[in-house]
Each structure stands twice: as structure tokens, then as C-alpha cells.
Design an enzyme around this catalytic site. Structure first.
Site, PDB file in Angstrom:
ATOM      1  N   TYR A 177      41.089  32.344  38.689  1.00 36.32           N
ATOM      2  CA  TYR A 177      41.101  33.598  39.638  1.00 36.32           C
ATOM      3  C   TYR A 177      41.136  34.808  38.193  1.00 36.32           C
ATOM      4  CZ  TYR A 177      42.625  37.963  42.453  1.00 36.32           C
ATOM      5  OH  TYR A 177      42.395  39.229  42.824  1.00 36.32           O
TER       6      TYR A 177
ATOM      7  N   LYS B 297      38.192  38.173  37.010  1.00 34.82           N
ATOM      8  CA  LYS B 297      38.493  39.407  36.839  1.00 34.82           C
ATOM      9  C   LYS B 297      38.335  39.992  35.833  1.00 34.82           C
ATOM     10  CE  LYS B 297      38.973  39.764  41.733  1.00 34.82           C
ATOM     11  NZ  LYS B 297      37.940  40.464  42.107  1.00 34.82           N
TER      12      LYS B 297
END
Length: 268
Positions: free
Chosen positions: A164, A168
Site C-alpha cells: 500500500y 502511494k
């Protein structure tokens, strides 16, 4: 921006992806309140939630709202969404590339399929939204605003969320590059980087931590409040307030930024 819409009272047309719940839903409602007509997107299984939100908007306001389901990781879906919005609402002035997913696992337990799926939605999906929205805005010739979803996990890597975090960080780089390419067309490109925002999304992180540490549901989320300066977690309203500004005419001199909204936990 000076949208020339059929409805002269509209500030323009905005697409919000991942809008069936959480931050996306909050942004959609705020932009409607600001005077935008909206196209709200999410995956097909969330059609009922999209329809409910459209009904809520059209029954309580004079703004136009349509549901545009589709998978942002698929080129054809995103093109179809943009084309439909331009055709039915008369143009495109704002793209909010909010859709995203996460997985909580140590690196050693993260599968290649999980890695690829997160990058498909969070990175490829953002890339497609930026690219195809910008193409439409350039054809119109009146500029525009593009805003993506970064995270504090895109500013500082988080253990047991490496995949994750990596997506980002990629959104930050994409946002900076896109800002440089599209500035000459009057298009700004920025991203919001939320901290602990109490949504279903954060609830999934809470579930992982509760299972790992033997906590009751919600206990881990409660502990987060002590980690930030303001002593509380955020809500979608805090993110929507920043987005409201970033898509306004007043924000014309801000581009390429991924702005932290976390109550003072991480300082940039």
C-alpha cells in the site's frame, strides 16, 4: 476555469472515483454543496450505494448527478466513464482520482497477486484517471483540476503495509510529473495525503490490528488519537474541505503537491 455549461449556475462538472463510501462520498457531497454537477464512480457491486447517493443529491439539491460504475484499473472503463460524463453533463472540469484499496501484511506474506492488484487499482487507476481526464480537459481548452489520493503512507513507509505504501509513493511521483506536463494547459494536478480518517477503509486496518493484538473492534482506532497534535481522528469532511479548495479558482498557483491532512502526526 470558466465552464460553459448548459446550466449557468454550475461551477462545472466533477468526476469522483471510489465514491460509494468514505472519503470519496464525502468529497462528492462537498463538491455538490460548492455548486458542481457530479459523476460518481465505483465498482459495479457498489451500484446500489451509487444510486442511493445520486438520489440523495438530486432530491436535496438542484445539482445534476449521475452514477458511472466501472473499474478504474481498466483503460476501457475509465475512457467510457470520461466519455459518458462529457456527453451527458456537457464537459469535465474536475477529476478526483480517489479510488483505492489496501492490504495489511508483512512483506514476507504479501503475494504477487496482491501486489499486482494494488498497483493496478491505486497506481494504474490513478494514471488512467489523470491521463484521460487531462485529454478531455485539453480538448475543451478551459483548463481544469485533477486531484489524486495519496496518503501519509506515501510520505513515510508503514510496516505491514509495504505494498500500500509503495502505491502511494507512486501516486506522489505521478502527481508531480503530471503537474509539469499539464500546467501549460491551465490544469493543476495535486493530491491529498490523509492520515487517520474514520471510514470503512480505516476499519479494515483496525480489524487487522485487532486480530493481531487481541484488541476489541475500534480499540486500535481509538489509540490513534494520541499520536496526532489535535488529539482526534479525522472524518471525510476534513479531506473534502481541502479538495474543495484545491479545485477552486483560488488554488490556481498550487500544483504538484501531495498535501498531508492528518491532524499533525507527520510533518512535511
Amino acid at each position: 476555469m470558466s465552464p460553459q455549461m448548459s446550466d449557468s449556475s454550475s461551477k462545472g462538472v466533477a468526476i469522483i472515483t471510489g465514491a460509494a463510501e468514505g472519503i470519496g462520498r464525502g468529497i462528492a457531497l462537498r463538491l455538490v454543496s460548492d455548486g458542481f454537477d457530479v459523476a460518481i464512480n465505483d465498482i459495479a457491486p457498489k451500484q446500489a450505494a451509487l444510486d442511493q447517493l445520486v438520489s440523495e443529491i438530486t432530491s436535496k439539491t438542484s445539482r445534476r448527478a449521475i452514477a458511472v460504475p466501472g473499474d478504474v484499473s481498466k483503460d476501457g472503463d475509465v475512457k467510457g466513464i470520461v466519455d459518458k460524463v462529457v456527453r451527458e453533463l456537457g464537459g469535465l472540469d474536475v477529476m478526483i482520482a480517489n479510488a483505492g484499496i489496501a492490504v495489511n501484511k508483512p512483506i514476507a506474506e504479501t503475494t504477487v497477486d496482491e501486489w499486482d492488484r494494488l498497483f493496478a487499482v491505486n497506481v494504474r487507476g490513478t494514471f488512467l484517471c489523470y491521463k484521460l481526464a487531462a485529454n478531455a480537459m485539453i480538448r475543451q481548452g478551459r483548463g481544469g483540476r485533477i486531484v489524486g489520493a495519496c496518503s501519509i503512507a506515501g510520505k513515510k513507509g508503514i510496516a505491514e503495509a509495504a505494498c500500500y505504501s509503495s502505491t502511494k509513493f507512486a501516486v506522489r511521483g505521478l502527481t508531480q510529473s503530471a503537474a509539469q506536463e499539464y500546467g501549460k494547459f491551465g490544469i493543476t494536478v495535486n493530491a491529498y495525503a490523509p492520515g487517520h480518517i474514520e471510514t470503512q477503509f480505516l476499519g479494515r486496518f483496525d480489524g487487522y490490528q485487532a486480530n493481531k493484538k487481541g484488541l476489541k473492534p475500534g480499540e486500535w482506532t481509538e489509540t490513534l488519537k494520541s499520536t496526532v497534535a489535535v488529539g482526534k481522528n479525522g472524518t471525510p469532511t476534513e479531506i473534502a474541505s481541502l479538495v474543495s479548495y484545491l479545485v477552486s479558482k483560488d488554488a490556481h498557483f498550487i500544483t504538484g503537491q501531495s498535501i498531508i491532512v492528518d491532524g499533525g502526526g507527520l510533518f512535511d
